[in-house]
Write a protein that holds these residues in place. Structure first.
Motif, PDB file in Angstrom:
ATOM      1  N   TRP A 140       3.223  -1.656   4.193  1.00 12.38           N
ATOM      2  CA  TRP A 140       2.133  -0.839   4.791  1.00 12.38           C
ATOM      3  C   TRP A 140       1.750  -1.245   6.025  1.00 12.38           C
ATOM      4  CZ3 TRP A 140       1.552   2.960   1.714  1.00 12.38           C
ATOM      5  CH2 TRP A 140       1.973   3.092   0.257  1.00 12.38           C
ATOM      6  N   ILE A 141       2.065  -2.519   6.604  1.00 10.83           N
ATOM      7  CA  ILE A 141       1.861  -2.905   7.852  1.00 10.83           C
ATOM      8  C   ILE A 141       2.754  -2.019   8.889  1.00 10.83           C
ATOM      9  CG2 ILE A 141       1.683  -4.581   9.691  1.00 10.83           C
ATOM     10  CD1 ILE A 141       0.914  -6.386   7.440  1.00 10.83           C
ATOM     11  N   MET A 142       3.925  -2.065   8.477  1.00 10.30           N
ATOM     12  CA  MET A 142       4.952  -1.454   9.055  1.00 10.30           C
ATOM     13  C   MET A 142       4.543   0.340   9.239  1.00 10.30           C
ATOM     14  SD  MET A 142       7.955  -1.632  10.981  1.00 10.30           S
ATOM     15  CE  MET A 142       9.546  -0.744  11.366  1.00 10.30           C
TER      16      MET A 142
ATOM     17  N   VAL B 191      -2.946 -13.257   3.337  1.00 10.42           N
ATOM     18  CA  VAL B 191      -3.067 -11.842   2.962  1.00 10.42           C
ATOM     19  C   VAL B 191      -3.034 -11.610   1.659  1.00 10.42           C
ATOM     20  CG1 VAL B 191      -1.798 -11.187   5.257  1.00 10.42           C
ATOM     21  CG2 VAL B 191      -0.799 -11.385   3.087  1.00 10.42           C
ATOM     22  N   PRO B 192      -3.694 -10.496   1.170  1.00  7.12           N
ATOM     23  CA  PRO B 192      -3.625 -10.140  -0.160  1.00  7.12           C
ATOM     24  C   PRO B 192      -2.372  -9.812  -0.784  1.00  7.12           C
ATOM     25  CG  PRO B 192      -5.257  -8.755   0.988  1.00  7.12           C
ATOM     26  CD  PRO B 192      -4.363  -9.369   1.962  1.00  7.12           C
ATOM     27  N   TYR B 193      -2.187 -10.270  -2.137  1.00  8.33           N
ATOM     28  CA  TYR B 193      -1.080  -9.497  -2.782  1.00  8.33           C
ATOM     29  C   TYR B 193      -1.637  -8.060  -2.879  1.00  8.33           C
ATOM     30  CZ  TYR B 193       0.641 -13.700  -4.756  1.00  8.33           C
ATOM     31  OH  TYR B 193       1.489 -15.417  -5.016  1.00  8.33           O
ATOM     32  N   THR B 194      -0.586  -7.093  -3.289  1.00  7.49           N
ATOM     33  CA  THR B 194      -0.887  -5.678  -3.691  1.00  7.49           C
ATOM     34  C   THR B 194      -1.248  -5.973  -5.204  1.00  7.49           C
ATOM     35  OG1 THR B 194       0.861  -5.097  -1.967  1.00  7.49           O
ATOM     36  CG2 THR B 194       0.042  -3.677  -3.461  1.00  7.49           C
ATOM     37  N   HIS B 195      -2.256  -5.032  -5.293  1.00  7.39           N
ATOM     38  CA  HIS B 195      -2.945  -4.935  -6.800  1.00  7.39           C
ATOM     39  C   HIS B 195      -1.933  -4.128  -7.541  1.00  7.39           C
ATOM     40  CE1 HIS B 195      -4.839  -1.408  -6.378  1.00  7.39           C
ATOM     41  NE2 HIS B 195      -5.043  -1.602  -5.086  1.00  7.39           N
ATOM     42  N   LEU B 196      -1.659  -4.617  -8.957  1.00  4.12           N
ATOM     43  CA  LEU B 196      -0.775  -3.682  -9.632  1.00  4.12           C
ATOM     44  C   LEU B 196      -1.719  -2.924 -10.752  1.00  4.12           C
ATOM     45  CD1 LEU B 196       1.864  -6.510 -10.709  1.00  4.12           C
ATOM     46  CD2 LEU B 196       2.089  -4.779  -8.690  1.00  4.12           C
TER      47      LEU B 196
ATOM     48  N   PRO C 100     -12.415  -2.221  -1.300  1.00  5.82           N
ATOM     49  CA  PRO C 100     -11.408  -1.599  -0.532  1.00  5.82           C
ATOM     50  C   PRO C 100     -10.838  -2.545   0.456  1.00  5.82           C
ATOM     51  CG  PRO C 100     -13.632  -0.267  -0.747  1.00  5.82           C
ATOM     52  CD  PRO C 100     -13.741  -1.562  -1.416  1.00  5.82           C
ATOM     53  N   ILE C 101     -11.222  -3.495   0.655  1.00  4.87           N
ATOM     54  CA  ILE C 101     -10.699  -4.603   1.707  1.00  4.87           C
ATOM     55  C   ILE C 101      -9.459  -4.989   1.254  1.00  4.87           C
ATOM     56  CG2 ILE C 101     -11.061  -6.935   2.562  1.00  4.87           C
ATOM     57  CD1 ILE C 101     -14.173  -6.379   2.664  1.00  4.87           C
ATOM     58  N   PHE C 102      -9.163  -4.956  -0.090  1.00  2.00           N
ATOM     59  CA  PHE C 102      -7.998  -5.590  -0.661  1.00  2.00           C
ATOM     60  C   PHE C 102      -6.878  -4.482  -0.819  1.00  2.00           C
ATOM     61  CE2 PHE C 102     -11.330  -8.391  -1.673  1.00  2.00           C
ATOM     62  CZ  PHE C 102     -10.883  -9.694  -1.128  1.00  2.00           C
ATOM     63  N   VAL C 103      -7.094  -3.226  -0.497  1.00  2.00           N
ATOM     64  CA  VAL C 103      -6.186  -2.049  -0.942  1.00  2.00           C
ATOM     65  C   VAL C 103      -5.387  -1.863   0.355  1.00  2.00           C
ATOM     66  CG1 VAL C 103      -5.996   0.384  -1.473  1.00  2.00           C
ATOM     67  CG2 VAL C 103      -7.613  -1.001  -2.606  1.00  2.00           C
ATOM     68  N   TYR C 104      -4.023  -1.570   0.079  1.00  2.00           N
ATOM     69  CA  TYR C 104      -2.875  -1.287   1.106  1.00  2.00           C
ATOM     70  C   TYR C 104      -2.693   0.212   1.291  1.00  2.00           C
ATOM     71  CZ  TYR C 104      -1.782  -6.600   1.794  1.00  2.00           C
ATOM     72  OH  TYR C 104      -1.862  -7.710   2.118  1.00  2.00           O
ATOM     73  N   ASP C 105      -2.670   0.726   0.123  1.00  2.00           N
ATOM     74  CA  ASP C 105      -2.097   2.141  -0.200  1.00  2.00           C
ATOM     75  C   ASP C 105      -2.927   3.183   0.711  1.00  2.00           C
ATOM     76  OD1 ASP C 105      -0.787   4.346  -0.849  1.00  2.00           O
ATOM     77  OD2 ASP C 105      -0.733   4.042  -2.960  1.00  2.00           O
ATOM     78  N   ASN C 106      -2.163   3.963   1.688  1.00  2.00           N
ATOM     79  CA  ASN C 106      -2.862   4.954   2.561  1.00  2.00           C
ATOM     80  C   ASN C 106      -2.969   6.192   1.798  1.00  2.00           C
ATOM     81  OD1 ASN C 106      -0.349   5.595   3.298  1.00  2.00           O
ATOM     82  ND2 ASN C 106      -0.288   4.677   5.209  1.00  2.00           N
TER      83      ASN C 106
ATOM     84  N   ALA D  78      -6.986  -3.196   3.894  1.00  2.00           N
ATOM     85  CA  ALA D  78      -6.276  -4.557   3.799  1.00  2.00           C
ATOM     86  C   ALA D  78      -5.793  -4.353   5.243  1.00  2.00           C
ATOM     87  CB  ALA D  78      -5.356  -4.545   2.820  1.00  2.00           C
ATOM     88  N   VAL D  79      -4.936  -3.450   5.930  1.00  2.00           N
ATOM     89  CA  VAL D  79      -4.060  -3.582   7.065  1.00  2.00           C
ATOM     90  C   VAL D  79      -4.986  -3.898   8.190  1.00  2.00           C
ATOM     91  CG1 VAL D  79      -2.563  -2.218   8.664  1.00  2.00           C
ATOM     92  CG2 VAL D  79      -2.204  -2.344   6.104  1.00  2.00           C
TER      93      VAL D  79
END
Length: 481
Positions: free
Chosen positions: A124-126, A267-272, A423-429, A443-444
């Motif tokens: 997600w960062i990339m 950094v957070p893990y990605t929640h499942l 929302p702070i711990f969410v990566y998916d855009n 998160a990013v």
């Protein structure tokens, strides 16, 4: 005629009344002028400081090291070319594999395989940095294309995916160098970056690596220790391999002095599990819920002791398993119907379970004395989590009685606070291949804001390094607190 000085009988000097009045007027005029001038200066300085602070914190300039695609997106193509992951009884990615779409895309999707997905921050960062500039208006990081203009250099190596591919295909050689494709990729990354002017200018101190899997880049950790490391915790760095000749082999030792909350970013893990909104919350009938492996190693030994203490407690559910394809629905149901979710240490101090609990609005009960948490200073975890010392948690009935002591008002407040930080711990855009605008509050952006906070320390470390005489080695010291 008035006298300026008058010697009285006591030998003291006094001003006459007219003289005192004149001096008072002059002093008043001078004081007013000085105060006005000083206040104006302070106002100007304050205004300048605020403007400087505002402009300096609006973004961070990031240069992306020019690594070949074989070290990032082509690793995804390699993953999707596999039939399955032998470590899982069922393949959550079988449907995507059957379409063959992933093999033709420039930016393939990240695996749903929970063993890999929980570490997807690198993707997600990339993806944010690869998004066209005109679409990145909400990103805190500003991508620059000259390393001399950068605050930091991002190294686009999918280190976790590389490690997981090796673990899934030939785990037996993971700690060896011969026959280990992951080691060869790690070596390729380091040979590339260490031969750049950017690395030589800073000694790597302004380089950023994503190492969400605790074993990512395991063979070169000593080489990247000066850099800014994005890690889920420090558990993998504190470990010493007991199989290595009584820990005497330098290749098998990982010194905890290489990591620190001062230079690195948690950094957070990605929640499942999917997000549950506060408006969707239902009545919860279970006091405490846990799903995971009972037997762990090192600091995770507390989990087995807690299990034995809690397994027969009324209102407590302890389930063995992992939220994969077969256990996912069970985990969703368990977390959404429980007031509290237990989060004991595992092989490392934290896990993705914490972020599943937050997305499920299940109040985390954290039993891990050494835990480090993402975005501390931006988030106050005590507003929605319960922290328990290991010593207290292991007292019979103590934990259950403690949780029962929380009032409904306090529990509701915990849950309201948790809903605000979800929302702070969410990566998916939400964009294919992860390429597209990211959420402002996701998160990013928070990761880059934490990296931005490290910049003064990075610059100081670079300057201090320059003044050392040639060939002088300064031992690393851990400043972890």
């Amino acid at each position: 005629m008035p006298m300026i000085l008058n010697n009285n009988n006591n030998g003291t000097s006094l001003f006459s009344v007219p003289t005192l009045f004149l001096l008072f007027i002059l002093l008043s005029i001078f004081s007013f002028s000085f105060f006005f001038s000083f206040s104006s200066s302070i106002s100007h300085i304050s205004s300048f400081s605020l403007q400087s602070s505002s402009s300096s914190s609006s973004s961070i300039n990031v240069y992306v090291a020019d690594l070949p695609r074989s070290l990032n997106y082509n690793l995804l193509h390699r993953y999707w070319s596999l039939n399955s992951d032998s470590r899982l009884s069922t393949d959550p990615d079988s449907e995507i594999r059957s379409t063959h779409i992933s093999k033709t895309l420039d930016f393939p999707p990240y695996p749903e395989n929970p063993l890999i997905k929980q570490y997807s921050a690198e993707y997600w960062i990339m993806g944010d940095l690869m998004t066209p500039p005109d679409l990145r208006t909400g990103s805190f990081s500003k991508r620059v294309f000259d390393a001399r203009d950068a605050d930091v250099v991002f190294v686009p190596f999918f280190a976790t995916l590389s490690a997981e591919l090796q673990l899934g295909m030939a785990k037996g050689v993971f700690r060896k160098k011969v026959g280990n494709d992951d080691y060869l990729r790690q070596r390729e990354v380091m040979d590339f970056v260490k031969n750049t002017q950017a690395w030589n200018r800073s000694g790597g101190r302004d380089h950023v690596f994503v190492l969400t899997d605790p074993v990512a880049m395991w063979h070169v950790k000593d080489e990247i220790a000066p850099a800014v490391l994005l890690v889920v915790d420090f558990g993998g760095w504190y470990r010493q391999d007991s199989k290595s000749s009584n820990c005497s082999s330098p290749e098998m030792m990982i010194q905890h002095t290489q990591v620190s909350v001062l230079k690195d970013v948690i950094v957070p893990y990605t929640h499942l599990l999917p997000r549950l909104r506060l408006s969707e919350n239902q009545e919860r009938h279970t006091l405490l819920y846990f799903k995971g492996a009972k037997h762990r190693h090192r600091g995770g030994l507390v989990r087995e002791k807690l299990w034995d203490l809690l397994i027969n407690e009324p209102g407590v559910i302890m389930e063995e398993g992992f939220p994969n394809v077969t256990g996912r629905e069970q985990s969703i149901r368990g977390m959404r119907t429980s007031e509290f979710c237990l989060h004991p240490a595992g092989d490392t101090p934290t896990s993705c379970r914490l972020f599943d609990a937050i997305q499920s609005l299940c109040i985390p009960v954290i039993v891990s004395d050494d835990i480090e948490l993402p975005f501390e200073g931006m988030v106050d975890y005590s507003e929605f989590s319960v922290f328990v010392a290991v010593g207290d948690a292991l007292k019979p009935s103590w934990l259950v009685n403690h949780l029962k002591s929380f009032s409904k008002v306090k529990i509701d407040k915990f849950r309201q606070n948790m809903a605000r930080v979800q929302p702070i711990f969410v990566y998916d855009n939400g964009h294919p291949g992860g390429i597209g605008p990211i959420p402002l509050d996701g998160a990013v952006n928070h990761i880059w804001k934490k990296v931005h906070q490290k910049l003064p320390m990075i610059k100081e470390a670079i300057i201090r390094e320059k003044r050392k005489p040639p060939d002088v080695l300064v031992p690393r010291r851990c400043h972890c607190t």
